[in-house]
Write a protein that holds these residues in place. Structure first.
Motif, PDB file in Angstrom:
ATOM      1  N   ILE A 150       0.908  -1.170   0.181  1.00 56.75           N
ATOM      2  CA  ILE A 150      -0.097  -0.131   0.028  1.00 56.75           C
ATOM      3  C   ILE A 150       0.910   1.137  -0.059  1.00 56.75           C
ATOM      4  O   ILE A 150       1.559   1.531   0.898  1.00 56.75           O
ATOM      5  CB  ILE A 150      -0.939   0.001   1.325  1.00 56.75           C
ATOM      6  CG1 ILE A 150      -1.892  -1.310   1.475  1.00 56.75           C
ATOM      7  CG2 ILE A 150      -1.758   1.293   1.212  1.00 56.75           C
ATOM      8  CD1 ILE A 150      -2.601  -1.158   2.368  1.00 56.75           C
ATOM      9  N   VAL A 208      -3.431   4.267  -2.829  1.00 56.67           N
ATOM     10  CA  VAL A 208      -4.398   4.929  -1.737  1.00 56.67           C
ATOM     11  C   VAL A 208      -5.189   6.146  -2.786  1.00 56.67           C
ATOM     12  O   VAL A 208      -6.320   6.130  -2.663  1.00 56.67           O
ATOM     13  CB  VAL A 208      -3.578   5.516  -0.548  1.00 56.67           C
ATOM     14  CG1 VAL A 208      -4.845   6.474   0.203  1.00 56.67           C
ATOM     15  CG2 VAL A 208      -3.043   4.463   0.206  1.00 56.67           C
ATOM     16  N   THR A 259      -7.974   4.923  -5.260  1.00 53.75           N
ATOM     17  CA  THR A 259      -8.937   3.990  -4.160  1.00 53.75           C
ATOM     18  C   THR A 259      -9.857   4.949  -3.726  1.00 53.75           C
ATOM     19  O   THR A 259     -11.155   4.792  -3.774  1.00 53.75           O
ATOM     20  CB  THR A 259      -8.328   3.338  -3.457  1.00 53.75           C
ATOM     21  OG1 THR A 259      -7.348   2.186  -4.008  1.00 53.75           O
ATOM     22  CG2 THR A 259      -9.205   2.239  -2.645  1.00 53.75           C
ATOM     23  N   VAL A 312      -7.245   0.610   3.948  1.00 55.58           N
ATOM     24  CA  VAL A 312      -6.326   1.295   2.959  1.00 55.58           C
ATOM     25  C   VAL A 312      -6.638   2.955   3.152  1.00 55.58           C
ATOM     26  O   VAL A 312      -5.775   3.672   3.234  1.00 55.58           O
ATOM     27  CB  VAL A 312      -6.693   0.899   1.631  1.00 55.58           C
ATOM     28  CG1 VAL A 312      -5.965   1.588   0.483  1.00 55.58           C
ATOM     29  CG2 VAL A 312      -6.290  -0.647   1.336  1.00 55.58           C
ATOM     30  N   ASP A 313      -7.888   3.259   3.229  1.00 55.00           N
ATOM     31  CA  ASP A 313      -8.120   4.509   3.547  1.00 55.00           C
ATOM     32  C   ASP A 313      -7.546   5.013   4.638  1.00 55.00           C
ATOM     33  O   ASP A 313      -7.087   6.137   5.022  1.00 55.00           O
ATOM     34  CB  ASP A 313      -9.787   4.900   3.629  1.00 55.00           C
ATOM     35  CG  ASP A 313     -10.215   6.124   3.694  1.00 55.00           C
ATOM     36  OD1 ASP A 313      -9.403   7.013   3.635  1.00 55.00           O
ATOM     37  OD2 ASP A 313     -11.212   6.260   3.961  1.00 55.00           O
ATOM     38  N   GLY A 329      -3.725   5.790   4.789  1.00 57.48           N
ATOM     39  CA  GLY A 329      -3.304   7.277   4.215  1.00 57.48           C
ATOM     40  C   GLY A 329      -3.707   8.051   5.334  1.00 57.48           C
ATOM     41  O   GLY A 329      -2.890   9.254   5.392  1.00 57.48           O
ATOM     42  N   THR A 378     -11.838  10.250   6.538  1.00 59.97           N
ATOM     43  CA  THR A 378     -10.941  11.309   5.958  1.00 59.97           C
ATOM     44  C   THR A 378     -10.934  12.383   5.899  1.00 59.97           C
ATOM     45  O   THR A 378      -9.800  13.094   5.777  1.00 59.97           O
ATOM     46  CB  THR A 378     -10.775  10.447   4.310  1.00 59.97           C
ATOM     47  OG1 THR A 378     -10.939   8.991   4.309  1.00 59.97           O
ATOM     48  CG2 THR A 378      -9.736  11.111   3.478  1.00 59.97           C
ATOM     49  N   GLY A 411      -8.622  12.315  -1.582  1.00 58.45           N
ATOM     50  CA  GLY A 411      -7.914  10.703  -1.941  1.00 58.45           C
ATOM     51  C   GLY A 411      -6.740  11.349  -3.045  1.00 58.45           C
ATOM     52  O   GLY A 411      -5.546  10.796  -2.656  1.00 58.45           O
ATOM     53  N   ASN A 441      -3.324  12.507  -1.751  1.00 53.96           N
ATOM     54  CA  ASN A 441      -2.177  11.313  -1.503  1.00 53.96           C
ATOM     55  C   ASN A 441      -0.796  11.505  -2.377  1.00 53.96           C
ATOM     56  O   ASN A 441       0.029  11.108  -2.174  1.00 53.96           O
ATOM     57  CB  ASN A 441      -2.858  10.297  -1.257  1.00 53.96           C
ATOM     58  CG  ASN A 441      -3.530  10.078   0.049  1.00 53.96           C
ATOM     59  OD1 ASN A 441      -2.905   9.790   1.028  1.00 53.96           O
ATOM     60  ND2 ASN A 441      -4.835  10.049   0.033  1.00 53.96           N
TER      61      ASN A 441
END
Length: 707
Positions: A304, A309, A312, A458-459, A462, A508, A568, A571
């Motif tokens: 990852i 990231v 996604t 995965v979220d 990050g 997020t 997103g 990143n």
């Protein structure tokens, strides 16, 4: 001394330009005295790396003005070198550099350093930091693209992710006092109001629930969010991150809600579908808990990276385009006004301060919601949406007049008095586990949720890295990260038991809130979580939120999903965004995340499909109508559903390409986490991530979920 002779000083390089000689000491003198200046907006090569080697003084860095295309060197104050939070005694004189604009540093427990195993010259984000010619002791000279990449993780404009420590009002372990910390905590949650309450306003009506059901679910979400946030700040990563219903779980929830077996239910569809969702969430959360606490997440971390990231999470926001504006269009004057107000507040008025607070930027969502609601209330009271002989509470199918049938939908969306949730909600209601009944466990729905829990993890990866750069002394160790994922799994188990309809994960949007409010104290988040729990016990609060007109919800979601997409993609600032390798990977991931689900979703629009569902729910009814039609119905359901999710396709394409296409660490922007051995010797890291109440000592033997 020979080195102090101006005629024998080495001439500085032609770029970046050197400051005035009176302000910047010669590099040879800086090396000999240990002088270490800090320029405005500089990007330490080790801001997210490991423990510094204080025996090696660093070269002065230069700030890069990306808009002007040139380097700017501005002096800033610099404290004496520290080691483990204590001043280093040195017989050599320490030279200081004062600047009235330098913000006060509340804590400097440690200084940056290079991580073990990283390539020489790599910075804390896995990026190359440039090299110095030992034969020419002049300021380091790097290529323009290298400096731009190095500056992006820490220096952007004043509305984005600012340099760690430089502009934060309060850092991770700061406690300014009960009153200010309480105000900051409430402010933190108000700025994220949309992320907390909008998901129940979408899924409960889709399940056939009433306004009273929506109010109860909203209260439950507030209660579980406050409870799980407290657990995360105490026993998770301990970063000031809010836990709540993530948009990652919204698409699978809608797919389960629109499953064909639920279309023939009679009676209370809401409770039956909610119990199915609870069972799927509990199983998936148990899987996520094992993924974290077993240490398997540490192995998954190797795959990852920011290039995985970014597309996604961006695909999560892009996947709801069919819901946003089509629903806004049912009452354009209200929905478009909602969108415009939030955009004006968050962009055009973002720099306007009131009592030193950027209220328009911080409270863009609640302010826009309040003003739009007031306008809709005035239009309703002015009888703008009244039509002779028409009642908005009568279904359109039961109306006799063609005139009323044409206006019933508009009356329901534009009027603010069609919901009786506020009047019917009790003043006190305690959300309790299994309030909707015993969960129903279905392996095919649980398997879909298990895959989605990986996307949610995965979220969170990050979010952990980005938030640590803002408020903590170091990024967390892989063990701390695994501990956080494991606790997120336990939090989702609680969400499944209480019945929120979605899993619980790190929001997020929290990163944007931290960067804007400059509040990184975990105590503020904890106080805000306690206030949230108290508010959840007041039934009228949930009833008030449940009475928000659906068109206003859609208008807010258009903004929230757009911001989620941008967060997103942000990143990519940890990698070389201009690299052709990364451009192709991101482009392919985003394109196929839209195109492949479109291929699967076209099968949902068929004569056997649920044609009674609104058009914006059509993409989520392909479970039994997709191209996979084997003799195993459960396998068909899982494959057709998973491959119709935009985020799943983006994740698969990105993780395969990023880990098979050759690329340097700098180009890929590999996340760098703190080394466990070095972190245990560093008091600052121990205080940031160590478990409280001596809990860490009891589990010290579990190396893969700790420091």
């Amino acid at each position: 001394m020979a080195s102090s002779d101006p005629t024998k000083r080495p001439r500085p390089g032609p770029w970046p330009p050197a400051p005035d000689s009176a302000a910047v000491p010669p590099s040879t003198w800086a090396k000999r005295t240990g002088f270490r200046p800090k320029f405005s907006g500089e990007t330490n090569a080790t801001d997210s790396g490991q423990i510094a080697d204080l025996s090696k003084p660093r070269e002065p860095n230069s700030a890069v003005d990306l808009e002007a295309g040139q380097a700017q060197a501005r002096p800033r104050a610099r404290a004496q070198p520290t080691a483990n939070g204590e001043p280093v005694s040195n017989s050599r004189p320490q030279v200081t550099w004062s600047d009235k604009d330098q913000p006060v540093k509340k804590r400097r427990d440690s200084d940056g350093g290079m991580p073990k195993g990283s390539a020489p010259g790599a910075n804390g984000n896995g990026q190359a930091a440039g090299t110095v010619d030992p034969s020419h002791p002049q300021p380091r000279r790097t290529a323009r693209n290298e400096e731009a990449v190095a500056a992006l993780p820490q220096t952007v404009d004043d509305d984005g992710f600012v340099a760690r420590h430089s502009h934060m009002k309060y850092e991770l372990r700061d406690t300014p006092g009960l009153v200010p910390i309480g105000l900051y905590g409430i402010q933190h949650y108000l700025s994220m109001l949309g992320s907390l309450v909008l998901i129940p306003l979408v899924i409960v009506p889709a399940m056939g629930g009433s306004h009273e059901d929506t109010a109860n679910v909203v209260s439950t979400v507030l209660f579980v969010s406050g409870l799980t946030t407290l657990l995360h700040t105490f026993f998770g990563t301990r970063l000031p991150l809010i836990q709540g219903p993530s948009f990652v779980y919204l698409a699978p929830a809608l797919a389960i809600i629109n499953s064909p077996e639920f279309q023939k239910l009679n009676g209370n569809n809401f409770k039956h579908i909610m119990r199915e969702l609870q069972g799927a969430i509990i199983i998936a959360s148990t899987f996520q808990t094992l993924l974290g606490y077993s240490g398997l997440m540490s192995l998954l971390l190797r795959l990852i990276n920011p290039v995985v990231v970014a597309p996604t999470i961006a695909a999560v926001g892009l996947s709801f385009y069919s819901y946003g504006f089509p629903l806004v269009g049912t009452c354009l004057e209200i929905g478009v006004l909602q969108i415009l107000l939030v955009v004006i507040f968050s962009l055009y008025l973002r720099k306007i301060s009131v009592f030193s607070h950027r209220i328009f930027l911080i409270y863009a969502v609640p302010l826009g919601l309040a003003i739009t609601w007031a306008v809709a209330f005035l239009l309703t009271e002015a009888r703008i949406y009244n039509y002779n002989g028409c009642d908005p509470n009568i279904p359109a199918s039961n109306t006799i007049s063609e005139h009323c049938r044409k206006h019933v939908a508009r009356m329901k969306q534009c009027r603010v008095d069609t919901s009786h949730a506020l009047k019917s909600a009790p003043w006190f209601r305690f959300p309790y586990p299994l309030q909707w009944g015993t969960p129903i466990f279905s392996w095919k729905m649980a398997l879909v949720m298990c895959v989605v829990s990986i996307i949610a993890s995965v979220d969170s990866v990050g979010s952990y890295h980005a938030s640590s750069l803002l408020v903590a002394s170091r990024p967390p160790t892989p063990g701390v990260l695994s501990r956080g994922i494991g606790l997120e799994g336990l939090s989702s188990v609680l969400a499944g038991l209480w019945g929120t309809g979605t899993g619980s994960t790190t929001l997020t949007e929290n990163l944007h809130t931290i960067a804007v409010t400059k509040m990184g104290s975990r105590r503020a988040v904890e106080i805000g979580a306690c206030v949230l729990i108290l508010l959840s016990l007041v039934g009228k609060v949930g009833g008030f939120i449940a009475s928000i007109p659906q068109v206003m919800v859609a208008g807010l979601l258009c903004f929230m999903w757009a911001m989620l997409t941008a967060l997103g993609l942000s990143n990519m600032r940890y990698s070389e965004a201009g690299s052709s390798r990364n451009i192709i990977i991101i482009g392919l991931s985003l394109f196929f995340s839209l195109s492949v689900p479109a291929y699967f979703q076209q099968y949902g629009i068929s004569p056997s499909a649920n044609l009674s569902a609104p058009s914006y729910f059509q993409p989520y009814i392909v479970a039994s109508h997709g191209p996979f039609r084997s003799k195993y119905g459960g396998v068909n359901y899982v494959l057709n559903t998973l491959l119709s999710f935009h985020m799943v396709i983006a994740f698969l394409v990105a993780i395969i390409l990023d880990n098979t296409v050759p690329g340097s660490r700098q180009e890929r922007g590999v996340y760098v986490w703190s080394e466990p051995e070095a972190a245990r010797r560093e008091p600052a890291v121990t205080k940031d991530y160590g478990l409280p109440l001596r809990v860490g000592r009891a589990f010290r033997w579990v190396k893969w979920v700790g420091l």
